[in-house]
Design an enzyme around this catalytic site. Structure first.
Site, short mmCIF file in Angstrom:
data_model
loop_
_atom_site.label_atom_id
_atom_site.label_comp_id
_atom_site.label_asym_id
_atom_site.label_seq_id
_atom_site.Cartn_x
_atom_site.Cartn_y
_atom_site.Cartn_z
N HIS A 37 0.84 -1.21 0.00
CA HIS A 37 0.00 0.00 0.00
C HIS A 37 0.88 1.26 0.00
O HIS A 37 0.57 2.23 -0.69
CB HIS A 37 -0.91 0.03 1.23
CG HIS A 37 -1.90 -1.10 1.30
ND1 HIS A 37 -1.85 -2.06 2.27
CD2 HIS A 37 -2.97 -1.41 0.52
CE1 HIS A 37 -2.85 -2.92 2.09
NE2 HIS A 37 -3.54 -2.55 1.04
N GLN A 61 -18.20 -6.95 -1.52
CA GLN A 61 -17.29 -7.75 -2.32
C GLN A 61 -16.88 -9.06 -1.63
O GLN A 61 -16.02 -9.79 -2.13
CB GLN A 61 -16.06 -6.94 -2.72
CG GLN A 61 -15.08 -6.62 -1.61
CD GLN A 61 -14.03 -5.63 -2.08
OE1 GLN A 61 -14.31 -4.47 -2.38
NE2 GLN A 61 -12.79 -6.10 -2.16
N GLY A 147 -3.15 -1.78 -7.48
CA GLY A 147 -2.01 -2.69 -7.58
C GLY A 147 -2.22 -3.78 -8.62
O GLY A 147 -3.31 -4.31 -8.78
N GLN A 153 -8.76 -7.40 -11.08
CA GLN A 153 -9.44 -6.19 -10.56
C GLN A 153 -8.98 -4.96 -11.33
O GLN A 153 -9.80 -4.14 -11.79
CB GLN A 153 -9.13 -6.04 -9.07
CG GLN A 153 -9.50 -4.70 -8.47
CD GLN A 153 -9.22 -4.67 -6.96
OE1 GLN A 153 -9.89 -5.35 -6.21
NE2 GLN A 153 -8.25 -3.89 -6.54
N SER A 186 -2.67 -8.10 3.03
CA SER A 186 -3.21 -7.95 4.38
C SER A 186 -3.54 -9.33 4.97
O SER A 186 -3.52 -9.51 6.19
CB SER A 186 -4.48 -7.10 4.34
OG SER A 186 -4.18 -5.84 3.77
P1 AMP Z 1 -6.57 -4.03 -0.48
O1 AMP Z 1 -6.44 -3.19 0.74
O2 AMP Z 1 -6.04 -5.42 -0.30
O3 AMP Z 1 -7.94 -3.98 -1.09
O4 AMP Z 1 -5.61 -3.39 -1.56
C1 AMP Z 1 -5.66 -2.03 -1.87
C2 AMP Z 1 -4.79 -1.78 -3.06
O5 AMP Z 1 -3.45 -2.19 -2.76
C3 AMP Z 1 -5.22 -2.60 -4.29
O6 AMP Z 1 -5.11 -1.77 -5.44
C4 AMP Z 1 -4.22 -3.72 -4.32
O7 AMP Z 1 -4.00 -4.25 -5.62
C5 AMP Z 1 -2.98 -3.05 -3.78
N1 AMP Z 1 -2.03 -4.01 -3.24
C6 AMP Z 1 -2.29 -5.02 -2.36
N2 AMP Z 1 -1.18 -5.74 -2.13
C7 AMP Z 1 -0.20 -5.20 -2.89
C8 AMP Z 1 1.19 -5.51 -3.11
N3 AMP Z 1 1.79 -6.53 -2.51
N4 AMP Z 1 1.89 -4.72 -3.96
C9 AMP Z 1 1.30 -3.68 -4.59
N5 AMP Z 1 0.00 -3.33 -4.43
C10 AMP Z 1 -0.74 -4.09 -3.60
#
Ligand code: AMP
Length: 289
Positions: A37, A61, A147, A153, A186
């Protein structure tokens, strides 16, 4: 500038008005922020004058048997991360503030929302696109950062923006990994030490596929050879304790997420999903064939 925390849409409107001139970047998250993040927040700063982060565990979701209620919530630590990264506004609404009790309409992710990851999580991508479109309408950013870790997604958000004429530029960010290859997530905090050893097979399988793709330029191994190389690693990990339980391994067209044809040339996404213990993990790598 100090960080403003907006707990509902009225507070968001006020905070947004107070930002002053300049471009706004939005980084949607579900909180439990990690280095992945952080990399998105830094990239957002490069694209805009003000960064808005949403922290919202979106009930829409999650499937009925998924981890919504136990999803990690670390709001105080998340605020410190946002402060350190120069974020201007954290928007952290309640589910009641986001969704009207009599809501009816939502975004459909279409056919592409029902394949690969969508086949294992019915309705997931409809829920993702609905909340992302709502966040775009509430925050009205110039640019939004997502990401590549969640490759399907990201592809669907690009599709939504194109198909529905949403006036937001989409920036994709590379996947951040632990030194041993595990993609940050996470959900990694659910993993025991033994789970984690098994989970390493995901990134190892992708690297094996990528190595075969590299060799293929000389030898012409093709999609089948790449998948075989990755599958061998995953089959080995199916015999670990705890075992890796594969949901899918696919070499997909980045635009449609359909399996690539044998004669496919250009970019392809090698994507994997598996359960380790009670935790479901996804990972992917972009290959050039
Ligand atoms: P989330 O909180 O898991 O919904 O993720 C929020 C954003 O962080 C999304 O756009 C994910 O694709 C991105 N993200 C999660 N893990 C990673 C990672 N290891 N590297 C880069 N971006 C990430």
């Amino acid at each position: 500038m100090d960080l403003t925390v907006a707990a509902d849409r009225a507070a968001l409107d006020k905070a947004r008005d107070e930002l002053g001139p300049g471009r706004i970047a939005l980084v949607p998250t579900m909180g439990a922020l990690h280095e992945g993040h952080r990399s998105l927040l830094r990239l957002a700063r490069e694209h805009a004058d003000h960064v808005v982060v949403s922290v919202f565990v979106n009930p829409l979701q999650f499937g009925p048997n998924e981890d919504f209620s136990r999803y990690p919530r670390t709001f105080d630590a998340d605020l410190r991360v946002c402060e350190e990264e120069g974020v201007a506004v954290v928007f952290a609404p309640s589910a009641e503030d986001m969704y009207l009790p009599d809501r009816q309409v939502q975004v459909s992710a279409g056919g592409m929302g029902g394949v690969v990851e969508g086949a294992f999580r019915p309705g997931h991508f409809d829920g993702v696109l609905t909340v992302v479109l709502k966040l775009f309408n509430l925050v009205r950013p110039d640019v939004a950062v997502f990401g590549q870790k969640d490759a399907q997604q990201l592809a669907l958000i690009r599709r939504m923006v194109a198909d529905l004429d949403v006036p937001v530029s989409i920036v994709g960010a590379p996947t951040v990994r632990e030194p041993d290859g595990l993609a940050l997530s996470s959900r990694n905090r659910y993993l025991s030490e033994a789970d984690r050893r098994t989970a390493l097979a995901l990134s190892r399988a992708l690297r094996a596929g990528a190595a075969r793709a590299g060799a293929a330029r000389a030898e012409i191994a093709g999609p089948a050879g790449i998948l075989d190389a990755a599958r061998a690693v995953l089959e080995e990990a199916a015999r670990f304790d705890p075992p890796l339980l594969l949901d899918y391994l696919i070499l997909a067209d980045p635009a449609t997420f359909a399996p690539v044809a044998d004669d496919h040339r250009g970019e392809a996404i090698l994507a994997v999903a598996a359960k380790v213990g009670t935790t479901r993990l996804i990972d992917n790598m972009v290959l050039t064939l």
